[in-house]
Motif scaffolding. Structure first.
Motif, PDB file in Angstrom:
ATOM      1  N   ASP A 122      60.356  18.256   1.019  1.00 52.53           N
ATOM      2  CA  ASP A 122      61.447  17.543   0.211  1.00 52.53           C
ATOM      3  C   ASP A 122      61.711  16.007   0.686  1.00 52.53           C
ATOM      4  OD1 ASP A 122      64.245  17.053   0.938  1.00 52.53           O
ATOM      5  OD2 ASP A 122      64.492  17.647   2.366  1.00 52.53           O
ATOM      6  N   ILE A 123      61.499  15.621  -1.029  1.00 47.98           N
ATOM      7  CA  ILE A 123      61.380  14.497  -1.539  1.00 47.98           C
ATOM      8  C   ILE A 123      62.926  13.949  -1.028  1.00 47.98           C
ATOM      9  CG2 ILE A 123      58.832  14.229  -2.024  1.00 47.98           C
ATOM     10  CD1 ILE A 123      60.386  14.828  -4.810  1.00 47.98           C
ATOM     11  N   ASP A 124      63.403  14.305  -0.739  1.00 48.37           N
ATOM     12  CA  ASP A 124      64.582  13.632  -1.148  1.00 48.37           C
ATOM     13  C   ASP A 124      65.107  13.490  -2.357  1.00 48.37           C
ATOM     14  OD1 ASP A 124      64.677  13.582   1.925  1.00 48.37           O
ATOM     15  OD2 ASP A 124      64.536  11.171   1.617  1.00 48.37           O
ATOM     16  N   GLY A 185      65.482  10.189 -11.189  1.00 48.65           N
ATOM     17  CA  GLY A 185      66.106  10.523 -10.327  1.00 48.65           C
ATOM     18  C   GLY A 185      64.969   9.237  -9.731  1.00 48.65           C
ATOM     19  N   HIS A 186      65.297   9.586  -8.622  1.00 47.46           N
ATOM     20  CA  HIS A 186      64.172   8.434  -7.640  1.00 47.46           C
ATOM     21  C   HIS A 186      63.946   9.291  -6.219  1.00 47.46           C
ATOM     22  CE1 HIS A 186      68.409   7.439  -5.287  1.00 47.46           C
ATOM     23  NE2 HIS A 186      68.818   7.177  -6.358  1.00 47.46           N
ATOM     24  N   ILE A 187      63.194   9.007  -5.256  1.00 48.77           N
ATOM     25  CA  ILE A 187      62.323   9.783  -4.256  1.00 48.77           C
ATOM     26  C   ILE A 187      62.164   9.181  -3.435  1.00 48.77           C
ATOM     27  CG2 ILE A 187      61.766  11.187  -5.847  1.00 48.77           C
ATOM     28  CD1 ILE A 187      59.088  10.408  -5.266  1.00 48.77           C
ATOM     29  N   PRO A 189      59.594   8.204  -1.075  1.00 47.97           N
ATOM     30  CA  PRO A 189      57.742   8.302  -1.417  1.00 47.97           C
ATOM     31  C   PRO A 189      57.391   8.513  -0.819  1.00 47.97           C
ATOM     32  CG  PRO A 189      58.491   5.938  -1.986  1.00 47.97           C
ATOM     33  CD  PRO A 189      60.042   6.797  -1.614  1.00 47.97           C
ATOM     34  N   LEU A 190      57.012   8.564   0.390  1.00 44.96           N
ATOM     35  CA  LEU A 190      56.616   8.523   1.973  1.00 44.96           C
ATOM     36  C   LEU A 190      56.259   9.531   2.112  1.00 44.96           C
ATOM     37  CD1 LEU A 190      53.488   7.281   3.116  1.00 44.96           C
ATOM     38  CD2 LEU A 190      55.984   6.847   5.235  1.00 44.96           C
ATOM     39  N   LYS A 191      57.647  10.901   1.636  1.00 47.14           N
ATOM     40  CA  LYS A 191      57.825  12.043   2.310  1.00 47.14           C
ATOM     41  C   LYS A 191      56.624  12.921   1.354  1.00 47.14           C
ATOM     42  CE  LYS A 191      62.387  12.216   4.410  1.00 47.14           C
ATOM     43  NZ  LYS A 191      63.319  12.865   4.435  1.00 47.14           N
ATOM     44  N   LEU A 192      56.676  12.118   0.418  1.00 48.76           N
ATOM     45  CA  LEU A 192      56.039  12.809  -0.757  1.00 48.76           C
ATOM     46  C   LEU A 192      54.547  12.819  -0.827  1.00 48.76           C
ATOM     47  CD1 LEU A 192      55.016  14.290  -4.201  1.00 48.76           C
ATOM     48  CD2 LEU A 192      55.359  11.841  -4.398  1.00 48.76           C
ATOM     49  N   LEU A 193      54.415  11.542  -0.089  1.00 50.32           N
ATOM     50  CA  LEU A 193      52.415  11.385   0.418  1.00 50.32           C
ATOM     51  C   LEU A 193      51.882  12.024   1.356  1.00 50.32           C
ATOM     52  CD1 LEU A 193      50.512   8.775  -1.104  1.00 50.32           C
ATOM     53  CD2 LEU A 193      51.003   8.330   1.101  1.00 50.32           C
ATOM     54  N   VAL A 194      52.702  12.029   2.593  1.00 51.78           N
ATOM     55  CA  VAL A 194      52.337  12.410   3.492  1.00 51.78           C
ATOM     56  C   VAL A 194      51.876  14.224   3.133  1.00 51.78           C
ATOM     57  CG1 VAL A 194      53.347  13.754   6.029  1.00 51.78           C
ATOM     58  CG2 VAL A 194      53.531  10.931   5.321  1.00 51.78           C
ATOM     59  N   GLY A 195      53.255  14.747   2.301  1.00 53.80           N
ATOM     60  CA  GLY A 195      53.190  16.143   2.040  1.00 53.80           C
ATOM     61  C   GLY A 195      52.028  16.520   0.598  1.00 53.80           C
ATOM     62  N   LEU A 196      51.411  15.615  -0.415  1.00 52.57           N
ATOM     63  CA  LEU A 196      50.391  15.500  -0.290  1.00 52.57           C
ATOM     64  C   LEU A 196      49.039  15.800  -0.125  1.00 52.57           C
ATOM     65  CD1 LEU A 196      48.573  15.471  -3.467  1.00 52.57           C
ATOM     66  CD2 LEU A 196      49.890  13.384  -3.174  1.00 52.57           C
ATOM     67  N   ALA A 197      48.826  14.520   1.278  1.00 53.78           N
ATOM     68  CA  ALA A 197      48.204  14.981   1.846  1.00 53.78           C
ATOM     69  C   ALA A 197      47.910  16.017   2.820  1.00 53.78           C
ATOM     70  CB  ALA A 197      47.838  13.499   2.832  1.00 53.78           C
TER      71      ALA A 197
END
Ligand SMILES: Cc1cc2nc3c(=O)[nH]c(=O)nc-3n(C[C@H](O)[C@H](O)[C@H](O)COP(=O)(O)OP(=O)(O)OC[C@H]3O[C@@H](n4cnc5c(N)ncnc54)[C@H](O)[C@@H]3O)c2cc1C
Length: 428
Positions: A122-124, A185-187, A189-197
């Motif tokens: 969930d990247i908001d 749009g916009h997100i 960013p840290l939610k994306l990064l933590v999920g990606l790791a």
């Protein structure tokens, strides 16, 4: 205790709102892999995920914690196309190459959003972005750019906004006109990064935090990376350190320069419904861009101040609050809850840097403030290239990126002078 990044100032609102942020062990001992990756931002982690998925053995090392670099601390705006408008790129490179760069960026946008959805991250995501003019005199260009994107570039999501519409959508009379883009749009960013790791580790990549590379050496047809508690020996290496390259590798350092950018977050603005009523993101027309947006919980996240030296300002919040008040006078005394900074990697022509810097060693960097979608996709394109699949990475490799003038010693002072001049020009 709250983690304070050793490479960037301030605790971000992203950190405070990201939820669970698992730790990964440092590398302890010497290992070998098909591919070694230095740097655990979007570029490096996407390469690690995609390479592992394609069957390669991958070791990735991050000198700090995942998210301490730009990928965990940025403005979260995806944008569309490259940093420059298609009309500018077309004048320089011709229609075909400009269109290829535009299509690559569209692929990058779709890749990022699909990736998050497929892996349940969930990247908001909030749709909508506006580019607004802080000066008069460019109205014709704005209208033309919107029309060219809709017709020649097949992108129907942009429209010109006159002064009234701009004022209403931004919630401020400060801007003269703008272009609205409903296809981006916009997100968070840290939610994306933590999920990606998490996804990269699940795919089989060996990923390590708190493991800085100190040297890259070549021996016996392989590349060896030195770290504090062991070496990595690999057939191929990806340097994904972007603005944080330091002295690790001279070719990247000569072409990619760090600029510090700072962001502040306000309390939720429930009492100010006129501020960005549609929660769209905004970037203005200054050389030192002011970029701002509303978060899912109604805060204003405002970025603008830049610094061209490595010093961190002692008080980031007050400066950001003054910039907010120039646009929203009613927020002159708004409470700021978080303020932080990070380093953006820029190149001379503000286009990405993709190059083989040593045999088997590729460097990807310099997205010039437009890297949220491009860095994610660059990691994927690199993996495709290594796997021998069709890859669009050649489109970036073909871009002419000259080094910054001035050599090792003069590069930073010269850049400081040039950028200070442009920043001054924004005021007139
Ligand atoms: C304040 C700010 C606002 C921004 N706003 C936007 C925006 O709104 N939209 C947009 O598109 N782009 C924006 N950007 C740019 C965007 O964040 C970057 O282009 C993108 O995140 C780059 O990802 P990356 O993986 O290449 O680099 P990074 O995320 O910076 O990752 C590089 C990593 O390499 C690590 N590293 C460095 N040296 C070593 C070493 N020797 N050994 C091991 N690890 C090392 C670093 O610790 C770091 O974590 C912004 C950047 C900042 C700083």
């Amino acid at each position: 205790m709250t983690w304070q990044s050793p490479i960037a100032p301030g605790i971000s609102w992203y950190q405070a709102s990201v939820g669970d942020r698992p730790e990964y062990p440092a590398l302890d001992g010497s290992v070998s892999a098909d591919v070694a990756i230095i740097g655990g931002g979007y570029t490096g982690l996407q390469a690690a995920f995609n390479l592992s998925r394609l069957g390669a053995s991958v070791v990735l090392i991050e000198g700090s914690r995942f998210g301490d670099g730009a990928s965990g601390r940025n403005g979260g705006q995806l944008g569309t196309g490259q940093r420059a408008w298609p009309t500018e790129l077309e004048a320089e490179l011709g229609y075909e190459r400009s269109k290829a760069l535009f299509d690559l960026a569209e692929n990058a946008k779709h890749y990022l959003l699909d990736f998050a959805e497929q892996h349940g991250i969930d990247i908001d995501y909030i749709p909508g972005q506006m580019n607004v003019a802080h000066k008069r005199g460019w109205e014709k260009d704005y209208r033309h750019d919107a029309e060219v994107m809709a017709t020649r570039y097949g992108y129907p999501h942009v429209s010109f906004m006159d002064r009234e519409e701009t004022g209403q959508r931004v919630g401020s009379t400060r801007f003269h006109y703008g272009v609205r883009d409903t296809g981006t749009g916009h997100i968070h960013p840290l939610k994306l990064l933590v999920g990606l790791a998490r996804v990269a580790a699940s795919a089989g990549a060996k990923i390590h935090e708190m493991t800085p590379a100190s040297a890259i050496r070549q021996a016996g047809g392989k590349t060896v990376i030195d770290t504090p508690r062991g070496t990595i020996t690999a057939d191929r290496v990806l340097i994904a350190t972007n603005a944080y390259i330091g002295n690790l590798e001279p070719v990247t350092a000569a072409h990619v320069m760090p600029i510090r950018s700072f962001i502040g977050a306000t309390v939720p603005l429930d009492k100010f419904p006129d501020v960005l009523p549609g929660s769209e993101a905004v970037a203005d027309s200054r050389f030192v861009v002011r970029y701002f947006r509303k978060t899912r919980d109604g805060r204003l996240l405002f970025g603008g101040r830049e610094a061209y030296t490595s010093d961190s300002p002692r008080d980031i919040s007050s400066h950001i609050r003054r910039q907010i008040a120039e646009i929203y006078p009613s927020l002159a005394s708004v409470e700021m809850t978080h303020a932080w900074g990070g380093s953006v990697g820029i190149t001379m022509p503000r286009k990405p840097f993709a190059r083989e810097v040593l045999p088997g060693v590729t460097s990807l960097a310099g997205y010039s403030g437009h890297g949220v979608m491009l860095s994610n996709y660059s990691g994927k394109m690199y993996a495709d290239m290594v796997a021998g699949n069709a890859s669009e990475l050649d489109i970036l490799k073909d871009l002419k990126i000259p080094p910054f003038p001035g050599g090792g010693r003069l590069r930073k002072p010269l850049l400081f002078l040039a950028l200070t001049w442009y920043a001054l020009r924004d005021r007139f």
